[in-house]
Design a protein around this motif. Structure first.
Motif, PDB file in Angstrom:
ATOM      1  N   UNK A 106      69.983  20.708  74.671  1.00  0.00           N
ATOM      2  CA  UNK A 106      69.527  19.653  73.760  1.00  0.00           C
ATOM      3  C   UNK A 106      68.447  18.858  74.473  1.00  0.00           C
ATOM      4  N   UNK A 107      67.351  18.613  73.782  1.00  0.00           N
ATOM      5  CA  UNK A 107      66.279  17.812  74.372  1.00  0.00           C
ATOM      6  C   UNK A 107      65.594  16.957  73.336  1.00  0.00           C
ATOM      7  N   UNK A 108      65.268  15.730  73.711  1.00  0.00           N
ATOM      8  CA  UNK A 108      64.446  14.906  72.828  1.00  0.00           C
ATOM      9  C   UNK A 108      63.046  15.516  72.830  1.00  0.00           C
ATOM     10  N   UNK A 143      63.186  29.069  69.461  1.00  0.00           N
ATOM     11  CA  UNK A 143      63.181  28.393  68.155  1.00  0.00           C
ATOM     12  C   UNK A 143      63.889  27.051  68.304  1.00  0.00           C
ATOM     13  N   UNK A 144      63.138  25.972  68.150  1.00  0.00           N
ATOM     14  CA  UNK A 144      63.709  24.636  68.283  1.00  0.00           C
ATOM     15  C   UNK A 144      64.377  24.241  66.969  1.00  0.00           C
ATOM     16  N   UNK A 145      65.692  24.082  66.999  1.00  0.00           N
ATOM     17  CA  UNK A 145      66.435  23.664  65.816  1.00  0.00           C
ATOM     18  C   UNK A 145      66.642  22.162  65.835  1.00  0.00           C
ATOM     19  N   UNK A 146      66.070  21.482  64.849  1.00  0.00           N
ATOM     20  CA  UNK A 146      66.234  20.025  64.811  1.00  0.00           C
ATOM     21  C   UNK A 146      67.644  19.650  64.398  1.00  0.00           C
ATOM     22  N   UNK A 198      66.796  19.963  69.253  1.00  0.00           N
ATOM     23  CA  UNK A 198      65.964  18.798  69.540  1.00  0.00           C
ATOM     24  C   UNK A 198      66.247  17.729  68.503  1.00  0.00           C
ATOM     25  N   UNK A 199      66.152  16.483  68.906  1.00  0.00           N
ATOM     26  CA  UNK A 199      66.439  15.366  68.001  1.00  0.00           C
ATOM     27  C   UNK A 199      66.186  14.055  68.718  1.00  0.00           C
ATOM     28  N   UNK A 250      73.920  11.312  72.301  1.00  0.00           N
ATOM     29  CA  UNK A 250      73.633  12.750  72.305  1.00  0.00           C
ATOM     30  C   UNK A 250      74.080  13.390  73.611  1.00  0.00           C
ATOM     31  N   UNK A 251      73.861  12.698  74.725  1.00  0.00           N
ATOM     32  CA  UNK A 251      74.289  13.223  76.022  1.00  0.00           C
ATOM     33  C   UNK A 251      75.805  13.317  76.090  1.00  0.00           C
ATOM     34  N   UNK A 252      76.497  12.335  75.525  1.00  0.00           N
ATOM     35  CA  UNK A 252      77.961  12.363  75.528  1.00  0.00           C
ATOM     36  C   UNK A 252      78.487  13.554  74.724  1.00  0.00           C
ATOM     37  N   UNK A 253      77.940  13.754  73.534  1.00  0.00           N
ATOM     38  CA  UNK A 253      78.453  14.822  72.671  1.00  0.00           C
ATOM     39  C   UNK A 253      78.032  16.197  73.184  1.00  0.00           C
TER      40      UNK A 253
END
Length: 533
Positions: free
Chosen positions: A164-166, A263-266, A244-245, A123-126
């Motif tokens: 992006x955040x877990x 608004x957190x979009x999964x 988030x994911x 996820x960090x790479x993308x």
């Protein structure tokens, strides 16, 4: 950094593979740009190179093939040994373009990102590296202690436009905001609560596809002015997209941030899919991970009567295979090209993917009932705001039990859990008439567990004699959670408290802050066995 130059210069001879040291900004030491191997960025850009070197660069570029391995990403190892996922150049470029095409309101050259997750995570790479390149954005790399408490400082400086955040990262932000709010005056707390409710109501109306009334719009306008300073305080006032994911995100967490106009979009993806395969961009609900990205096909394998089954995907983003593990590769990717994710879910009539659990994490009781643990764990956390971690136990057992850890502060440098309880835990305890402020006082265990010493932590856990009022409150919370169980087999019968909060430093959490279930099972095997005697 200029202060590091003397150290680098002193050890450079001991680093045969170090070809050059480049400094981006001044002030510069006198030897920079004058001694071999030390460059300023400006002078390096001004250098000219011979035709031989240019030809060598072109030759190397021409030898790269789209289907060759570009990167190895190791799986998290939450349910087994980590495996090296081979991702090709085409996998990574395709996933980046596919995710980018799914996004809206991209301002090329003006986007700002903050990279704080380990770059060993796909996820960090993308999201940080490849989307940053694709959008010609500015990527600010946070320091190594970002997840231990310095992340907000980086947000304030970088003012990201996409994030992006877990889920655990957003939980930590929530905890800090709740703790700060607890110190405010009663009137301020009441005003903020009503403002958050008005903002959340407005956002929910828009998600439902409805137009807010004039009164509703006016109420939102006023309320948004109240919550805006909070976004500014945490450095997210310029952020337009929040993803988030990596782990399930609770409805409570989404609702909390919705009240802050966030608004957190999964999104959903795997290392084996080179990153995201679904994105909830045009957020019309808070329950799904959104629709499949461009060029990705999803289907549900052997769905049950509710349409739920294993999630399968196919497309150019499916990985090359596991390094050195052809049999594991064959288990994951079948001859027809479908990747079996190991995740459970279903697709709603609008094409949204809803994740409901993980096959390998699925608990199968002695009575043969299949139980997804995350749902039950989240129910318990919702009922018990003092609890940080919940781990459901019950595979091949007669009944379900849980391991619980309470919310404590952590050392900002090491990430090791401390004895001091968090403000929200203390406040919750006060409502019960309990006035202890330290975990050791609450559980009657040593104040210094010598963490990350597993032996001492286990010994303390086995000797816990908690305050009776605390045990009663936890038991009542679990009973409330059990009311939502769809069968008696899904009700939790017993619980045990752990002597410290789960953390990366103590080994219970992986680099993306997901619980490493197999590690916890092994570490606390004696505690678990005691629950079944």
């Amino acid at each position: 950094m200029p202060s590091r130059w003397p150290k680098l210069r002193a050890i450079k001879e001991r680093l045969p593979r170090l070809k050059a040291v480049i400094q981006l900004h001044g002030p510069f030491e006198a030897f920079v740009d004058h001694e071999p191997g030390y460059f300023s960025w400006q002078k390096l850009q001004e250098q000219t190179f011979s035709s031989e070197l240019k030809e060598e660069l072109l030759a190397r570029e021409s030898r790269i093939r789209a289907n060759e391995c570009a990167m190895l990403i190791f799986t998290s190892g939450t349910v087994g040994m980590p495996k090296a996922v081979m991702l090709s150049h085409d996998n990574l470029v395709f996933d980046t373009k596919s995710a980018s095409a799914h996004m809206q309101d991209i301002q090329v050259g003006k986007e700002s990102f903050v990279s704080y997750l380990p770059l060993s995570h796909v996820a960090a790479q993308i999201f940080d590296v490849f989307l940053g390149l694709s959008h010609a954005g500015c990527v600010t790399f946070a320091d190594k202690d970002a997840l231990k408490g310095t992340l907000i400082k980086t947000f304030r400086k970088a003012r990201p436009t996409k994030m992006f955040g877990v889920p655990r990262v957003f939980e930590k932000l929530q905890e800090r905001l709740v703790a700060a709010e607890a110190k405010a005056r009663p009137y301020s707390r009441l005003l903020l609560a009503r403002a958050r409710a008005a903002v959340a109501e407005h956002q929910t109306t828009l998600m439902a596809g409805k137009s807010p009334s004039i009164y509703g719009s006016a109420k939102y306008w006023l309320a948004s002015r109240v919550v805006k300073p909070i976004r500014e305080m945490i450095g997210l006032d310029n952020c337009r997209v929040f993803f988030t994911g990596g782990a399930p995100t609770s409805e409570e967490l989404k609702q909390f941030f919705l009240g802050l106009d966030i608004a957190l979009g999964e999104c959903y993806g795997m290392s084996e899919t080179s990153g995201a395969i679904t994105l909830n961009v045009d957020i019309s609900n808070l329950y799904s991970a959104g629709q499949a990205c461009e060029g990705v096909t999803l289907k549900i394998h052997e769905p049950d009567c509710n349409g739920q089954g294993e999630i399968l995907m196919r497309g150019r983003l499916v990985f090359m295979g596991y390094l050195g593990l052809p049999e594991k590769t064959d288990e994951a990717v079948k001859e027809d090209g479908w990747l079996h994710s190991g995740d459970l879910g279903y697709i709603d009539p609008k094409g949204n993917l809803i994740i409901s659990g993980r096959l390998k994490e699925l608990i199968i009781t002695a009575g043969g009932e299949n139980i997804p643990p995350v749902h039950i764990e989240e129910l318990i956390k919702k009922e018990l705001p003092c609890v940080s971690n919940v781990l459901l136990i019950g595979d091949h057992r007669k009944y379900l039990t849980v391991l619980l850890s309470l919310k404590t502060k952590c050392d900002p440098k090491t990430g090791i859990p401390l004895d001091a309880l968090r403000e929200e835990t203390i406040e919750w305890l006060r409502e019960l008439g309990i006035h202890e402020t330290r975990l050791s006082e609450l559980l009657n265990i040593p104040a210094d567990l010598q963490l990350p010493n597993d032996t001492a932590a286990l010994a303390a856990t086995l000797e816990i004699t908690a305050v009776p009022k605390l045990l009663e409150a936890i038991e009542e919370g679990i009973k409330r959670a059990n009311k939502y169980a769809i069968s008696n087999a899904q009700k939790v019968q017993k619980f045990a408290l752990i002597a410290h909060e789960f953390s990366v430093a103590t080994g219970e959490l992986g680099p993306t802050l997901k619980i490493r279930r197999n590690i916890v099972h092994a570490k606390y095997a004696k505690v678990i066995e005691r629950l079944y005697k």
